[in-house]
Design an enzyme around this catalytic site. Structure first.
Site, short mmCIF file in Angstrom:
data_model
loop_
_atom_site.label_atom_id
_atom_site.label_comp_id
_atom_site.label_asym_id
_atom_site.label_seq_id
_atom_site.Cartn_x
_atom_site.Cartn_y
_atom_site.Cartn_z
N TYR A 241 0.95 -1.18 -0.05
CA TYR A 241 -0.14 -0.06 0.05
C TYR A 241 0.91 1.36 0.03
O TYR A 241 0.64 2.08 -1.01
CB TYR A 241 -1.07 -0.10 0.98
CG TYR A 241 -1.97 1.05 1.38
CD1 TYR A 241 -2.22 1.86 0.16
CD2 TYR A 241 -2.40 1.15 2.48
CE1 TYR A 241 -3.29 2.87 0.26
CE2 TYR A 241 -3.61 2.30 2.49
CZ TYR A 241 -3.70 3.14 1.41
OH TYR A 241 -4.80 4.04 1.51
N GLU B 57 2.42 6.38 -7.22
CA GLU B 57 1.40 7.29 -7.74
C GLU B 57 1.59 8.85 -7.37
O GLU B 57 1.54 9.61 -8.54
CB GLU B 57 0.02 6.91 -7.09
CG GLU B 57 -0.50 5.56 -7.53
CD GLU B 57 -1.82 5.18 -7.13
OE1 GLU B 57 -2.65 5.94 -6.84
OE2 GLU B 57 -2.05 3.83 -6.61
#
EC number: 4.2.1.134
Length: 254
Positions: A176, A183
């Site tokens: 995660y 991103e």
């Protein structure tokens, strides 16, 4: 974007299999699953999606071995990545028609966030496709989705190996933050190119008297990670304890 999508790493509301494992979390109660035809379809869907993400994983490894470098590996898996990540849009339909007992709104947000990252950032700003940050989130997504769709498949077949269950509720601890970092770094790298080209921006004056600054929008998206990431990450930690450790404790008293 990953902040929304990654909730699927510990909750069963993002994928084709629905809240698979919800019965395990509650310990004794199991929700009624989909009918035989819906179950067969969901099994096929999840098998195909598992295979698709495995293709992406193999493509990354083969490209790395051929090139001897991890730089610009995105080009070797661009087409299957776009196809299978966009194919996850069917999960919204699964929720909408009721074969997966999940929130349509939440699932839509999860899917759209990933699709946005693929098409509105990585595809649209070609200059960032060679950035190492792209590989960062692609690897995180790939490992997450292989485990997630495998989890759904075996859950639907009522034969869930503990290893897959453990991986689903454990690997997110690393994957995660890894995906979120990739991103954010990719969006940051895209900013100067978006501003220079005026990508997806609408300037005044125009007949609709409406303006939109995609550059500013991307910055707002990046800022939104600040409050969302910690909340979801610690929520997932809580879910992990609840599902893995509660199940183990429950078995001891059976």
């Amino acid at each position: 974007m990953a902040a929304a999508a990654a909730t699927a790493a510990t909750k069963g509301n993002g994928g084709g299999g629905g809240r698979a494992g919800a019965g395990e979390a509650s310990g004794t109660r199991k929700k009624k699953g989909p009918g035989p035809l819906a179950t067969a379809y969901l099994v096929i869907y999840n098998v195909v999606m598992t295979a698709g993400w495995l293709v992406i994983a193999v493509g990354l490894v083969r490209a790395y071995l051929a090139k001897g470098s991890y730089h610009s590996l995105y080009y070797s898996i661009e087409k299957p990545l776009k196809f299978f990540q966009t194919g996850a849009s069917l999960e919204v339909l699964h929720c909408a028609v009721g074969i997966v007992p999940s929130s349509v709104v939440l699932t839509s947000f999860q899917v759209i966030s990933r699709v946005f990252m693929i098409w509105a950032v990585t595809h649209s700003v070609k200059e960032v496709q060679s950035e190492d940050s792209v590989l960062l989130f692609v690897v995180a997504w790939t490992l997450t989705e292989i485990v997630r769709y495998s989890f759904y498949t075996f859950s639907l077949l009522n034969h869930l190996p503990y290893l897959i269950k453990w991986a689903r509720y454990t690997l997110f601890i690393v994957l995660y933050p890894m995906g979120v970092s990739g991103e954010l770094l990719t969006m940051y790298a895209a900013l100067p190119f978006v501003r220079q080209a005026g990508l997806y921006s609408i300037s005044l004056p125009n007949k609709y008297n409406f303006s939109f600054d995609y550059y500013a929008f991307l910055i707002l998206v990046m800022i939104s990670y600040i409050p969302i990431f910690p909340q979801l990450y610690f929520h997932m930690i809580h879910q992990r304890r609840k599902i893995l450790f509660y199940t183990e404790e429950h078995k001891k008293f059976e």
